[in-house]
Design a protein around this motif. Sequence first.
Motif, PDB file in Angstrom:
ATOM      1  N   THR A   1       0.810  -1.215   0.000  1.00 58.10           N
ATOM      2  CA  THR A   1       0.000   0.000   0.000  1.00 58.10           C
ATOM      3  C   THR A   1       0.845   1.266   0.000  1.00 58.10           C
ATOM      4  O   THR A   1       0.312   2.360   0.115  1.00 58.10           O
ATOM      5  CB  THR A   1      -0.925   0.018   1.229  1.00 58.10           C
ATOM      6  OG1 THR A   1      -0.129  -0.149   2.419  1.00 58.10           O
ATOM      7  CG2 THR A   1      -1.944  -1.102   1.155  1.00 58.10           C
ATOM      8  N   GLY A   2       2.164   1.116  -0.127  1.00 53.32           N
ATOM      9  CA  GLY A   2       3.023   2.292  -0.134  1.00 53.32           C
ATOM     10  C   GLY A   2       4.476   1.913   0.065  1.00 53.32           C
ATOM     11  O   GLY A   2       4.851   0.743  -0.035  1.00 53.32           O
ATOM     12  N   PHE A   3       5.278   2.920   0.325  1.00 52.75           N
ATOM     13  CA  PHE A   3       6.709   2.719   0.484  1.00 52.75           C
ATOM     14  C   PHE A   3       7.030   2.074   1.833  1.00 52.75           C
ATOM     15  O   PHE A   3       6.205   2.058   2.746  1.00 52.75           O
ATOM     16  CB  PHE A   3       7.443   4.058   0.354  1.00 52.75           C
ATOM     17  CG  PHE A   3       7.230   4.717  -0.983  1.00 52.75           C
ATOM     18  CD1 PHE A   3       7.711   4.147  -2.144  1.00 52.75           C
ATOM     19  CD2 PHE A   3       6.534   5.915  -1.073  1.00 52.75           C
ATOM     20  CE1 PHE A   3       7.526   4.758  -3.376  1.00 52.75           C
ATOM     21  CE2 PHE A   3       6.328   6.534  -2.296  1.00 52.75           C
ATOM     22  CZ  PHE A   3       6.824   5.952  -3.450  1.00 52.75           C
TER      23      PHE A   3
ATOM     24  N   ILE B   1       3.031 -11.433   1.089  1.00 51.63           N
ATOM     25  CA  ILE B   1       2.410 -10.171   0.700  1.00 51.63           C
ATOM     26  C   ILE B   1       0.924 -10.194   1.052  1.00 51.63           C
ATOM     27  O   ILE B   1       0.153 -10.992   0.519  1.00 51.63           O
ATOM     28  CB  ILE B   1       2.585  -9.916  -0.818  1.00 51.63           C
ATOM     29  CG1 ILE B   1       4.066 -10.022  -1.209  1.00 51.63           C
ATOM     30  CG2 ILE B   1       2.023  -8.549  -1.190  1.00 51.63           C
ATOM     31  CD1 ILE B   1       4.975  -9.034  -0.519  1.00 51.63           C
ATOM     32  N   GLU B   2       0.523  -9.316   1.965  1.00 49.39           N
ATOM     33  CA  GLU B   2      -0.864  -9.239   2.411  1.00 49.39           C
ATOM     34  C   GLU B   2      -1.587  -8.184   1.575  1.00 49.39           C
ATOM     35  O   GLU B   2      -1.657  -7.014   1.944  1.00 49.39           O
ATOM     36  CB  GLU B   2      -0.914  -8.944   3.908  1.00 49.39           C
ATOM     37  CG  GLU B   2      -0.282 -10.082   4.721  1.00 49.39           C
ATOM     38  CD  GLU B   2      -0.368  -9.897   6.226  1.00 49.39           C
ATOM     39  OE1 GLU B   2      -0.678  -8.783   6.668  1.00 49.39           O
ATOM     40  OE2 GLU B   2      -0.103 -10.881   6.948  1.00 49.39           O
ATOM     41  N   ASP B   3      -2.102  -8.638   0.446  1.00 47.03           N
ATOM     42  CA  ASP B   3      -2.647  -7.723  -0.560  1.00 47.03           C
ATOM     43  C   ASP B   3      -4.151  -7.871  -0.766  1.00 47.03           C
ATOM     44  O   ASP B   3      -4.659  -7.601  -1.863  1.00 47.03           O
ATOM     45  CB  ASP B   3      -1.921  -7.942  -1.893  1.00 47.03           C
ATOM     46  CG  ASP B   3      -2.075  -9.369  -2.417  1.00 47.03           C
ATOM     47  OD1 ASP B   3      -2.510 -10.242  -1.635  1.00 47.03           O
ATOM     48  OD2 ASP B   3      -1.751  -9.612  -3.600  1.00 47.03           O
TER      49      ASP B   3
ATOM     50  N   HIS C   1       3.299  -0.756  -8.076  1.00 47.64           N
ATOM     51  CA  HIS C   1       4.718  -0.938  -7.727  1.00 47.64           C
ATOM     52  C   HIS C   1       4.971  -0.905  -6.219  1.00 47.64           C
ATOM     53  O   HIS C   1       6.120  -0.809  -5.789  1.00 47.64           O
ATOM     54  CB  HIS C   1       5.602   0.124  -8.413  1.00 47.64           C
ATOM     55  CG  HIS C   1       5.349   0.251  -9.892  1.00 47.64           C
ATOM     56  ND1 HIS C   1       5.572  -0.797 -10.760  1.00 47.64           N
ATOM     57  CD2 HIS C   1       4.872   1.289 -10.643  1.00 47.64           C
ATOM     58  CE1 HIS C   1       5.259  -0.406 -11.998  1.00 47.64           C
ATOM     59  NE2 HIS C   1       4.823   0.845 -11.942  1.00 47.64           N
ATOM     60  N   GLY C   2       3.896  -0.966  -5.415  1.00 49.73           N
ATOM     61  CA  GLY C   2       4.083  -0.963  -3.962  1.00 49.73           C
ATOM     62  C   GLY C   2       4.887  -2.158  -3.493  1.00 49.73           C
ATOM     63  O   GLY C   2       5.759  -2.030  -2.624  1.00 49.73           O
ATOM     64  N   GLU C   3       4.614  -3.308  -4.075  1.00 54.60           N
ATOM     65  CA  GLU C   3       5.356  -4.521  -3.700  1.00 54.60           C
ATOM     66  C   GLU C   3       6.816  -4.408  -4.121  1.00 54.60           C
ATOM     67  O   GLU C   3       7.724  -4.743  -3.349  1.00 54.60           O
ATOM     68  CB  GLU C   3       4.707  -5.736  -4.355  1.00 54.60           C
ATOM     69  CG  GLU C   3       5.384  -7.049  -4.007  1.00 54.60           C
ATOM     70  CD  GLU C   3       4.695  -8.241  -4.648  1.00 54.60           C
ATOM     71  OE1 GLU C   3       5.371  -9.255  -4.895  1.00 54.60           O
ATOM     72  OE2 GLU C   3       3.475  -8.156  -4.907  1.00 54.60           O
TER      73      GLU C   3
ATOM     74  N   ASN D   1      13.614  -1.819  -1.290  1.00 47.82           N
ATOM     75  CA  ASN D   1      14.144  -1.143  -0.106  1.00 47.82           C
ATOM     76  C   ASN D   1      14.611  -2.131   0.956  1.00 47.82           C
ATOM     77  O   ASN D   1      15.580  -1.854   1.671  1.00 47.82           O
ATOM     78  CB  ASN D   1      13.105  -0.177   0.462  1.00 47.82           C
ATOM     79  CG  ASN D   1      13.002   1.102  -0.342  1.00 47.82           C
ATOM     80  OD1 ASN D   1      13.918   1.918  -0.351  1.00 47.82           O
ATOM     81  ND2 ASN D   1      11.900   1.265  -1.062  1.00 47.82           N
ATOM     82  N   LEU D   2      13.962  -3.282   1.057  1.00 48.27           N
ATOM     83  CA  LEU D   2      14.449  -4.321   1.961  1.00 48.27           C
ATOM     84  C   LEU D   2      15.817  -4.818   1.508  1.00 48.27           C
ATOM     85  O   LEU D   2      16.738  -4.994   2.320  1.00 48.27           O
ATOM     86  CB  LEU D   2      13.458  -5.482   2.026  1.00 48.27           C
ATOM     87  CG  LEU D   2      12.158  -5.238   2.795  1.00 48.27           C
ATOM     88  CD1 LEU D   2      11.187  -6.383   2.555  1.00 48.27           C
ATOM     89  CD2 LEU D   2      12.423  -5.074   4.283  1.00 48.27           C
ATOM     90  N   HIS D   3      15.960  -5.035   0.214  1.00 50.39           N
ATOM     91  CA  HIS D   3      17.257  -5.469  -0.316  1.00 50.39           C
ATOM     92  C   HIS D   3      18.328  -4.412  -0.063  1.00 50.39           C
ATOM     93  O   HIS D   3      19.467  -4.739   0.297  1.00 50.39           O
ATOM     94  CB  HIS D   3      17.132  -5.743  -1.818  1.00 50.39           C
ATOM     95  CG  HIS D   3      16.557  -7.090  -2.131  1.00 50.39           C
ATOM     96  ND1 HIS D   3      15.832  -7.354  -3.277  1.00 50.39           N
ATOM     97  CD2 HIS D   3      16.583  -8.255  -1.444  1.00 50.39           C
ATOM     98  CE1 HIS D   3      15.460  -8.625  -3.280  1.00 50.39           C
ATOM     99  NE2 HIS D   3      15.886  -9.180  -2.174  1.00 50.39           N
ATOM    100  N   TRP D   4      17.970  -3.140  -0.253  1.00 54.07           N
ATOM    101  CA  TRP D   4      18.945  -2.066  -0.014  1.00 54.07           C
ATOM    102  C   TRP D   4      19.405  -2.074   1.445  1.00 54.07           C
ATOM    103  O   TRP D   4      20.586  -1.871   1.729  1.00 54.07           O
ATOM    104  CB  TRP D   4      18.322  -0.710  -0.362  1.00 54.07           C
ATOM    105  CG  TRP D   4      19.265   0.434  -0.111  1.00 54.07           C
ATOM    106  CD1 TRP D   4      20.309   0.838  -0.892  1.00 54.07           C
ATOM    107  CD2 TRP D   4      19.264   1.322   1.027  1.00 54.07           C
ATOM    108  NE1 TRP D   4      20.963   1.906  -0.311  1.00 54.07           N
ATOM    109  CE2 TRP D   4      20.339   2.224   0.859  1.00 54.07           C
ATOM    110  CE3 TRP D   4      18.457   1.430   2.160  1.00 54.07           C
ATOM    111  CZ2 TRP D   4      20.621   3.230   1.797  1.00 54.07           C
ATOM    112  CZ3 TRP D   4      18.744   2.429   3.082  1.00 54.07           C
ATOM    113  CH2 TRP D   4      19.807   3.305   2.894  1.00 54.07           C
ATOM    114  N   LEU D   5      18.474  -2.349   2.361  1.00 52.11           N
ATOM    115  CA  LEU D   5      18.819  -2.403   3.783  1.00 52.11           C
ATOM    116  C   LEU D   5      19.722  -3.589   4.124  1.00 52.11           C
ATOM    117  O   LEU D   5      20.372  -3.591   5.166  1.00 52.11           O
ATOM    118  CB  LEU D   5      17.550  -2.499   4.630  1.00 52.11           C
ATOM    119  CG  LEU D   5      16.920  -1.210   5.134  1.00 52.11           C
ATOM    120  CD1 LEU D   5      15.654  -1.524   5.910  1.00 52.11           C
ATOM    121  CD2 LEU D   5      17.887  -0.418   5.993  1.00 52.11           C
TER     122      LEU D   5
END
Length: 504
Positions: free
Chosen positions: A21-23, A50-52, A61-63, A69-73
């Motif tokens: 639902t967002g970033f 994914i709870e969609d 593109h929310g997913e 961003n998880l990968h970047w972290l």
Amino acid sequence: MSDNSELDKKNVRVRYAPSPTGFLHIGNAQSALFNYLFARHYHGTMVLRIEDTDLKRNVPHGEDSQIDNLHWLGIDWDEGPDKPNPKYAPYHQSERQALYHRYVVKLLDEGLAYKDYATEDELTEMRDQQRAAGEAPHYDGRWYGRSVEDQEAAEAKGLKPSIRLHMPPDHVYEWDDIIKGHVAFNSDNMGGDFIIEKSNGMPTYNFAVVIDDYLMDITDVLRGDDHIANTPKQVAVYEALGIKMPNFGHITLIYNPKTRKKLSKRDKKTLQFISQYKNQGYLSEAIFNFIAFLGWSPVGEDEIFTRQELIERYDPSRMSKSPAYFDQQKLDWINAEYIKKLSLDDMTDRILELVDEGQTDVAKQVQALNLPDLREFVYQVSKIYQTEVHMLTEVMDKVVFYANILQSDIDYSQLSEFDHDDVVSVLKSFEKHVKDLGADVADPDFKGMIKAVGADTGVKGRALYFPLNVAFTGNSSAPEINEILRLYSISTIVDLLDKAIANV
């Protein structure tokens, strides 16, 4: 009741289950990170689910944003939409509707759930009456135990039922929380029988998550403390189905230290999303380290840890019951410490990556620079400021400033505290030494030239360095002025000196 006093840490399976639902918000990243540390510390499995099911709130593109961003972290997982295990797939709730309905039918058949044909208008009237009577709004069970004839009559009117789980009166739902300790709720205080399947056939969150966790063999559920009111409803589903529930751990929420309230998206002075931290030049390693301390602390006083060190040190018994306060100064300090540890090549690469992505104004400004060798320029500026900056964007600001130095408005009034003739003599002497350089001098000895200016003019200390600092940086204090001079061509140095002499 779940008992985790001696948690079985064999075959650990945890999950992070975002909604697209967002970033990726820092609060969600906190939950993802602690699930990751838990799984890796116990050599278990981390699942991305994914709870969609809330289709109206899902964003394009929310997913992908969550995953990127998880990968970047530095957070990865062992199973998920991109790494399906046939035993547990699919990993999107929207693809699992038939699985949920099977368990709804089971509860209906056993008389533990029932069809509710109450309209929204009826439910609104019911809640209004309860409020007027000073009661907490709750479902009054009006369709529990109703006859088949009543149901058929409702169907004949075109009404579609939702399915509610029946709550036994005065029943205690309890568990031993990994973080909070023993927690208990009485069924009389939980809002009455609650919906497990909507009239459109979609499951509600509190039902779907139970079925998913059960079918995916999730052993431990770590999530934000804002879920604490959902857990007793989920425990009720586990009990009704007669299936084993996982261990629960509710992570402290992140609070604003000034308002002493939960961090809100209205807190405009605090960056809320992981992508914002990335774009502003925070390092992923620093953000990972910082978030790990929002709700947990290791033994000892150390505060800088690698990801592997955090995995090894992680101990759920040291998770905090108290609020985690967002400390911007601490984050900036941690990021600065990580920047200091970078090699100059790595630092340059990361800055240029931010420039290429062009997500900030300063990145776009760097893109617009007309430099013969941008990488070398960024490298040299990084070399000068690596030990002074808190974010990579601060280096980018310096790159823009020095690349456009001739167009910069420099405040020469800073030099009024020094003798005018001394200032002019220092600037003119340095200009003479610069002009005396041969055209083929590739590596001028600016440090030696400054020393020679001091000898020529008899001016020393602050009176010697301040005029040069202001002329070449616009600031009376500058780190390694001889290194800054290497950023400029000889003609630029001469132009800056002429400009300073004309304005002193």
